[in-house]
Design an enzyme around this catalytic site. Sequence first.
Site, PDB file in Angstrom:
ATOM      1  N   HIS A   1       0.854  -1.183   0.000  1.00 23.17           N
ATOM      2  CA  HIS A   1       0.000   0.000   0.000  1.00 23.17           C
ATOM      3  C   HIS A   1       0.901   1.248   0.000  1.00 23.17           C
ATOM      4  CE1 HIS A   1      -2.590   3.119   1.791  1.00 23.17           C
ATOM      5  NE2 HIS A   1      -3.599   2.445   1.279  1.00 23.17           N
ATOM      6  N   PRO A   2       0.440   2.383  -0.538  1.00 19.94           N
ATOM      7  CA  PRO A   2       1.314   3.552  -0.636  1.00 19.94           C
ATOM      8  C   PRO A   2       1.961   4.029   0.660  1.00 19.94           C
ATOM      9  CG  PRO A   2      -0.569   3.857  -2.061  1.00 19.94           C
ATOM     10  CD  PRO A   2      -0.811   2.580  -1.303  1.00 19.94           C
ATOM     11  N   VAL A   3       1.363   3.785   1.823  1.00 26.56           N
ATOM     12  CA  VAL A   3       2.015   4.248   3.051  1.00 26.56           C
ATOM     13  C   VAL A   3       3.034   3.242   3.592  1.00 26.56           C
ATOM     14  CG1 VAL A   3       0.080   5.699   3.756  1.00 26.56           C
ATOM     15  CG2 VAL A   3       0.197   3.337   4.575  1.00 26.56           C
ATOM     16  N   LYS A   4       3.160   2.083   2.952  1.00 29.97           N
ATOM     17  CA  LYS A   4       4.100   1.070   3.431  1.00 29.97           C
ATOM     18  C   LYS A   4       5.532   1.401   2.989  1.00 29.97           C
ATOM     19  CE  LYS A   4       1.024  -1.598   5.469  1.00 29.97           C
ATOM     20  NZ  LYS A   4      -0.299  -1.161   4.985  1.00 29.97           N
ATOM     21  N   ILE A   5       6.457   0.501   3.296  1.00 32.06           N
ATOM     22  CA  ILE A   5       7.877   0.777   3.071  1.00 32.06           C
ATOM     23  C   ILE A   5       8.171   0.957   1.587  1.00 32.06           C
ATOM     24  CG2 ILE A   5      10.232   0.033   3.592  1.00 32.06           C
ATOM     25  CD1 ILE A   5       8.445   0.384   6.073  1.00 32.06           C
TER      26      ILE A   5
END
Length: 386
Positions: free
Chosen positions: A185-189
């Site tokens: 997901h975009p907020v992941k690493i």
Amino acid sequence: MIPYGRQQIDQADIDAVVEVLHSDWLTQGPGIARFEAALAERCGAQYGVAVCNATAALHIACLAAGLGPGDHLWTSPNTFLASANCGRYCGADVDFVDIDPDTWNLCADKLEAKLKLAKQKGCLPKVVVPVAFSGQSCDMARIKALSLEYGFTIIEDASHAVGADYLGKPVGCGDYADMTVFSFHPVKIITTGEGGLILTNRPELAEHLQRLRSHGMTRDPAQMTEASHGPWYYQQTELGYNYRITDLQAALGLSQLQKLDGFLARRRALVARYDRLLAGLPLQLPKRQAGAESAWHLYVVRLKPESGIAHKAFFEALRAAGIGVNLHYIPVHTQPYYRALGFQTGDFPEAERYYAEALSLPMYAGLSDAEQDIVVSAIRSALGQP
């Protein structure tokens, strides 16, 4: 507004996706296998199976483990809904193991005690989903030993932990879990927009996962019930799903993977600055699990009682100052769906205490030192500190 998390996209990522757009394959092409192989190699695993998101990954991991009606899945109450919902998708009963007060991860001591009681009652779990909350592994060596004693499958929800290490090896290597799930997901690493991937060292699981992500369908004659009718022939041998990832997403993921070390280094530098700049404030800062090197998807603090400000007021003051703080997570057992299944407030008190005090601060590779200083200044102001 300084958000709590965001993607870090550069021209190389854009070029990688554009190259796929000019190719013959937008989906079900060779880019997917390249991404799977690259991440498996990075983590020291034998097989990678990429899917459309980490929730889908958890679902088919449970199915591959044989989870079904009458079975039990246990996980942490301090997680996103998917870590529990994956069991319900399979028709299984779901229960929770309370968290460790220091690491905020599923507590191995509480797991052992619950397993002993479940054995007496004849209701041991078939699957346990330990969650690498914020990017830090649980006490996986202990959980692995318990799995050997009590006979459950371990599906590690490492959605937060791409690039993390545990006992000197990459999370996902397979030493402590039958399957490990990552999220992009975009907020992941690293990100593929949406996407997920399952790592395993067991070939039969990898083959099963590959079928389940694509309608339960195979073109392998060895898996068919009769001889092939011709080059066009395939069979659906079980009920599967359309959980496939695209070559566009895989190309972005492969490009992002080349930058993983830099992303991790920046996150860890930000953690060191937070630790230093927030020291002495009435906040409980994150503590480290022995042997675990976190990927630091989240940097979570807990408001101490002596702070003199209510939890909600603290949250709202930071949001009003333009700091996009968040709260990870509302204990899953307190959600209306799970209350309807019989769970109540008070069932997992450590997770509930955590929820009443926790706050996720901005943490992403693109966060500058100057922006982090603004975050810290707003925190000090909200706490009435000079």
